[in-house]
Design an enzyme around this catalytic site. Structure first.
Site, PDB file in Angstrom:
ATOM      1  CB  THR A  36      -6.499  -7.077  10.137  1.00  9.46           C
ATOM      2  OG1 THR A  36      -7.073  -8.170   9.010  1.00  9.46           O
ATOM      3  CG2 THR A  36      -6.921  -5.699   9.442  1.00  9.46           C
ATOM      4  NE  ARG A  64      -5.423 -12.776   5.241  1.00  6.42           N
ATOM      5  CZ  ARG A  64      -6.258 -11.678   5.020  1.00  6.42           C
ATOM      6  NH1 ARG A  64      -6.237 -10.719   4.116  1.00  6.42           N
ATOM      7  NH2 ARG A  64      -7.037 -11.758   6.385  1.00  6.42           N
ATOM      8  CG  PHE A  73     -12.710   0.879   8.243  1.00  5.42           C
ATOM      9  CD1 PHE A  73     -12.224   0.319   7.171  1.00  5.42           C
ATOM     10  CD2 PHE A  73     -13.190   0.214   9.021  1.00  5.42           C
ATOM     11  CE1 PHE A  73     -12.286  -1.139   6.880  1.00  5.42           C
ATOM     12  CE2 PHE A  73     -13.322  -1.219   9.087  1.00  5.42           C
ATOM     13  CZ  PHE A  73     -12.831  -1.745   7.865  1.00  5.42           C
ATOM     14  CE  LYS A  96      -3.373  -2.408   2.893  1.00  4.25           C
ATOM     15  NZ  LYS A  96      -4.534  -2.306   4.069  1.00  4.25           N
ATOM     16  CG  HIS A 133      -4.839  -6.350  -0.212  1.00  4.80           C
ATOM     17  ND1 HIS A 133      -6.173  -6.421   0.332  1.00  4.80           N
ATOM     18  CD2 HIS A 133      -5.014  -7.145  -1.323  1.00  4.80           C
ATOM     19  CE1 HIS A 133      -6.826  -7.253  -0.220  1.00  4.80           C
ATOM     20  NE2 HIS A 133      -6.160  -7.828  -1.322  1.00  4.80           N
ATOM     21  CD  GLU A 147      -8.502  -9.352  -3.386  1.00  2.49           C
ATOM     22  OE1 GLU A 147      -8.870  -8.829  -2.428  1.00  2.49           O
ATOM     23  OE2 GLU A 147      -7.224  -9.687  -3.106  1.00  2.49           O
TER      24      GLU A 147
HETATM   25  P1  IDP Z   1      -6.992  -7.464   5.713  1.00  2.00           P
HETATM   26  O1  IDP Z   1      -6.282  -6.330   4.957  1.00  2.00           O
HETATM   27  O2  IDP Z   1      -6.329  -8.124   6.815  1.00  2.00           O
HETATM   28  O3  IDP Z   1      -7.569  -8.483   4.734  1.00  2.00           O
HETATM   29  P2  IDP Z   1      -9.899  -6.541   5.807  1.00  2.00           P
HETATM   30  O4  IDP Z   1     -10.709  -6.711   7.194  1.00  2.00           O
HETATM   31  O5  IDP Z   1      -9.801  -6.938   4.660  1.00  2.00           O
HETATM   32  O6  IDP Z   1      -8.098  -6.794   6.517  1.00  2.00           O
HETATM   33  O7  IDP Z   1      -9.446  -4.818   5.909  1.00  2.00           O
HETATM   34  C1  IDP Z   1      -9.126  -4.160   4.932  1.00  2.00           C
HETATM   35  C2  IDP Z   1      -8.160  -3.107   5.282  1.00  2.00           C
HETATM   36  O8  IDP Z   1      -8.922  -2.145   5.940  1.00  2.00           O
HETATM   37  C3  IDP Z   1      -7.257  -3.428   6.402  1.00  2.00           C
HETATM   38  O9  IDP Z   1      -5.763  -4.067   5.853  1.00  2.00           O
HETATM   39  C4  IDP Z   1      -7.212  -2.065   6.750  1.00  2.00           C
HETATM   40  O10 IDP Z   1      -5.956  -1.293   6.363  1.00  2.00           O
HETATM   41  C5  IDP Z   1      -8.300  -1.392   6.863  1.00  2.00           C
HETATM   42  N1  IDP Z   1      -9.083  -1.607   8.332  1.00  2.00           N
HETATM   43  C6  IDP Z   1      -9.502  -2.943   8.812  1.00  2.00           C
HETATM   44  N2  IDP Z   1     -10.150  -2.628   9.860  1.00  2.00           N
HETATM   45  C7  IDP Z   1     -10.123  -1.391  10.106  1.00  2.00           C
HETATM   46  C8  IDP Z   1     -10.491  -0.674  11.380  1.00  2.00           C
HETATM   47  O11 IDP Z   1     -11.134  -0.931  12.171  1.00  2.00           O
HETATM   48  N3  IDP Z   1     -10.252   0.675  11.166  1.00  2.00           N
HETATM   49  C9  IDP Z   1      -9.477   1.321  10.208  1.00  2.00           C
HETATM   50  N4  IDP Z   1      -9.056   0.748   9.119  1.00  2.00           N
HETATM   51  C10 IDP Z   1      -9.144  -0.800   9.045  1.00  2.00           C
HETATM   52 MG    MG Z   2      -9.141  -8.441   3.357  1.00  2.10          MG
END
Ligand code: IDP
Ligand code: MG
Length: 162
Positions: free
Chosen positions: A102, A96, A68, A20, A126, A137
């Site tokens: 996350t 992962r 968010f 990112k 990501h 994706e």
């Molecule tokens: P991941 O990237 O581990 O798959 P996801 O739940 O798919 O996590 O969320 C995508 C992205 O959204 C996360 O990598 C993070 O940057 C952002 N994100 C997830 N949860 C939060 C939050 O509670 N607050 C702010 N940003 C969040």
């Molecule tokens: Mg995700």
């Protein structure tokens, strides 16, 4: 084996990984690439992209109802993203694992987010979370012709088959 049916080789497992804007700006590209490379995964596509906000919304469409979402899409489109496809046995799930949880506060040391990030909104990388998402994706970020299929010399040593 079913008679009369052609058996085609299984498709190689591939996942979409992106560094990112925070990871790119912090100079972490080589560090992150090396973790996938040293593990034994094969890079099959890579490019630096400046995603529009609309593109970011497509990428994160499954999170559109989260509070968010808007900030997340602003962030993903705020600078260059290094988009990649990595290939190898178990790469979706193990990718992962290499990335970590996350929330970097909950990521184990030794993982990318555990070692290199502090807060969830700036977690630098990501990775697709399953086979379907990986397919979607990869198709969103890359044209089929951008994926390079090749045999790596390391494969016989990595997998122990010729
Ligand atoms: P991941 O990237 O581990 O798959 P996801 O739940 O798919 O996590 O969320 C995508 C992205 O959204 C996360 O990598 C993070 O940057 C952002 N994100 C997830 N949860 C939060 C939050 O509670 N607050 C702010 N940003 C969040
Ligand atoms: Mg995700």
């Amino acid at each position: 084996m079913l008679q009369g049916q052609e058996v085609s080789a299984a498709e190689p497992e591939r996942t979409f990984i992106a560094i990112k804007p925070d990871g790119v700006q912090r100079g972490l590209i080589a560090e992150i690439l090396s973790r996938f490379e040293r593990k034994g995964y094969k890079l099959v596509a890579i490019k630096l992209v400046l995603p529009s906000k609309e593109f970011a919304q497509k990428h994160y469409h499954d999170l559109k109802d989260r509070p968010f979402f808007d900030g997340l899409c602003d962030f993903l489109s705020s600078g260059p993203v290094l988009a990649m496809v990595w290939e190898g046995e178990g790469v979706i799930k193990y990718g992962r694992k290499l990335i970590g949880a996350t929330d970097p506060q909950k990521s184990e040391p030794g993982t990318i987010r555990g070692d290199l990030a502090v807060v969830v909104g700036r977690n630098i990388i990501h990775g697709s979370d399953g086979p379907e998402t990986a397919k979607d994706e990869i198709a969103l970020w890359f044209e089929p012709t951008e994926l390079v299929s090749y045999t790596s010399n390391a494969e016989k040593w990595l997998y122990g088959v010729n």
